[in-house]
Design an enzyme around this catalytic site. Structure first.
Site, PDB file in Angstrom:
ATOM      1  N   TYR A 292      47.796  28.259  46.749  1.00  0.00           N
ATOM      2  CA  TYR A 292      47.984  29.706  46.683  1.00  0.00           C
ATOM      3  C   TYR A 292      46.650  30.445  46.611  1.00  0.00           C
ATOM      4  O   TYR A 292      46.390  31.358  47.403  1.00  0.00           O
ATOM      5  CB  TYR A 292      48.854  30.065  45.478  1.00  0.00           C
ATOM      6  CG  TYR A 292      49.213  31.539  45.405  1.00  0.00           C
ATOM      7  CD1 TYR A 292      50.225  32.064  46.200  1.00  0.00           C
ATOM      8  CD2 TYR A 292      48.531  32.401  44.543  1.00  0.00           C
ATOM      9  CE1 TYR A 292      50.563  33.402  46.141  1.00  0.00           C
ATOM     10  CE2 TYR A 292      48.871  33.741  44.467  1.00  0.00           C
ATOM     11  CZ  TYR A 292      49.879  34.241  45.269  1.00  0.00           C
ATOM     12  OH  TYR A 292      50.195  35.568  45.215  1.00  0.00           O
ATOM     13  N   GLY A 293      45.804  30.067  45.672  1.00  0.00           N
ATOM     14  CA  GLY A 293      44.533  30.769  45.498  1.00  0.00           C
ATOM     15  C   GLY A 293      43.675  30.775  46.750  1.00  0.00           C
ATOM     16  O   GLY A 293      43.247  31.841  47.219  1.00  0.00           O
TER      17      GLY A 293
END
Length: 281
Positions: free
Chosen positions: A166-167
């Site tokens: 995600y990041g």
């Protein structure tokens, strides 16, 4: 209240928490809205919510934004039915809850992330917004003074350990937003980022995450900077990011800009490259 009468807005992730808030807000402002989402059940619920009220100005489309052909076909259908595209809100995202719902309690390390998980999340969170921008750019150019609003995430989340993919996928999206703001500026198309600034009261944060839901950023907060950016006051404002969780609707626009506005990405880190002959054009 911003008057969006006659404008056509595409919202990806339209059946989710932020997406529903964007859809409601822009319909209330008079816009025609096309809500794209991969979830058929969510789109059905969204249609039912607006049945009899604004239903003539709402299109729902089941679209996998990771697939470019699906994006292009859906965007073209919207432009044909509504007469163009003026605003693209790249809101759709796949969170860490898709790996394991308890990820907020026990973070997810590399041993748990498979290549399929990586490719799927990057496909939605990074390739997906590029697909939608590519599919929409011709219509946005025809519209004149068009807007692109991208929903990335906080810098803390981008760089957080055990928060992959995600990041990194949102970090790439942030960088892409900065590049597109520079690329489209001369054409009058603005590109800005709106982020909640922290955990938000959406399905991405499950009930068992350990938060008091009343303390989470409310989805409607995202709509305030987005609507303002789409108003005539937003003409020429590009390359910025806005922390919606700090936007106070009771304050003036200038006060809110001071509290929430910063450049997209990391321009200070890009200001002094080692470059033959000085700096790039």
């Amino acid at each position: 209240m911003v008057d969006m009468t006659g404008k056509v807005v595409i919202v990806t992730g339209g059946a989710g928490g932020f997406g529903r808030a964007f859809t409601r807000a822009f319909l209330a402002a008079g816009a025609k809205v096309a809500a794209f989402d991969v979830t058929k059940e969510g789109l059905t619920a969204l249609t039912e919510e607006h049945r009899g009220v604004n239903e003539d100005r709402l299109i729902t489309e089941q679209v996998d934004i990771a697939d470019f052909a699906s994006c292009q076909a859906a965007v073209d259908r919207v432009a044909e039915r509504f007469g163009g595209v003026h605003v693209l809100i790249n809101n759709a995202g796949l969170g860490m809850g898709s790996v394991r719902p308890s990820h907020h309690i026990e973070l997810i390390g590399i041993d748990e992330v498979t290549p399929d998980i990586w490719n799927n999340m990057v496909g939605v969170n990074l390739t997906g917004p590029w697909n939608m921008t590519k599919a929409s750019i011709g219509h946005l150019r025809k519209a004149g003074r068009a807007r692109v609003i991208n929903v990335t995430t906080s810098f803390f989340t981008m760089m957080r350990g055990k928060f992959h993919p995600y990041g990194p996928s949102k970090s790439g999206f942030e960088a892409m937003s900065a590049g597109h703001a520079a690329e489209f500026e001369e054409e009058g198309i603005t590109v800005n980022v709106v982020v909640p600034g922290g955990p938000a009261d959406t399905p991405m944060v499950p009930d068992g995450a350990g938060f008091n839901r009343g303390d989470l950023v409310q989805p409607t907060s995202m709509t305030h900077p987005a609507l303002w950016l789409c108003s005539p006051e937003g003409d020429g404002i590009t390359g910025n990011r806005y922390i919606a969780g700090r936007w106070d609707a009771s304050l003036s626009i200038e006060e809110n800009r001071k509290a929430t506005e910063a450049p997209i990405g990391w321009p200070d880190l890009a200001s002094d490259p080692v470059w033959p002959g000085g700096k790039p054009d």
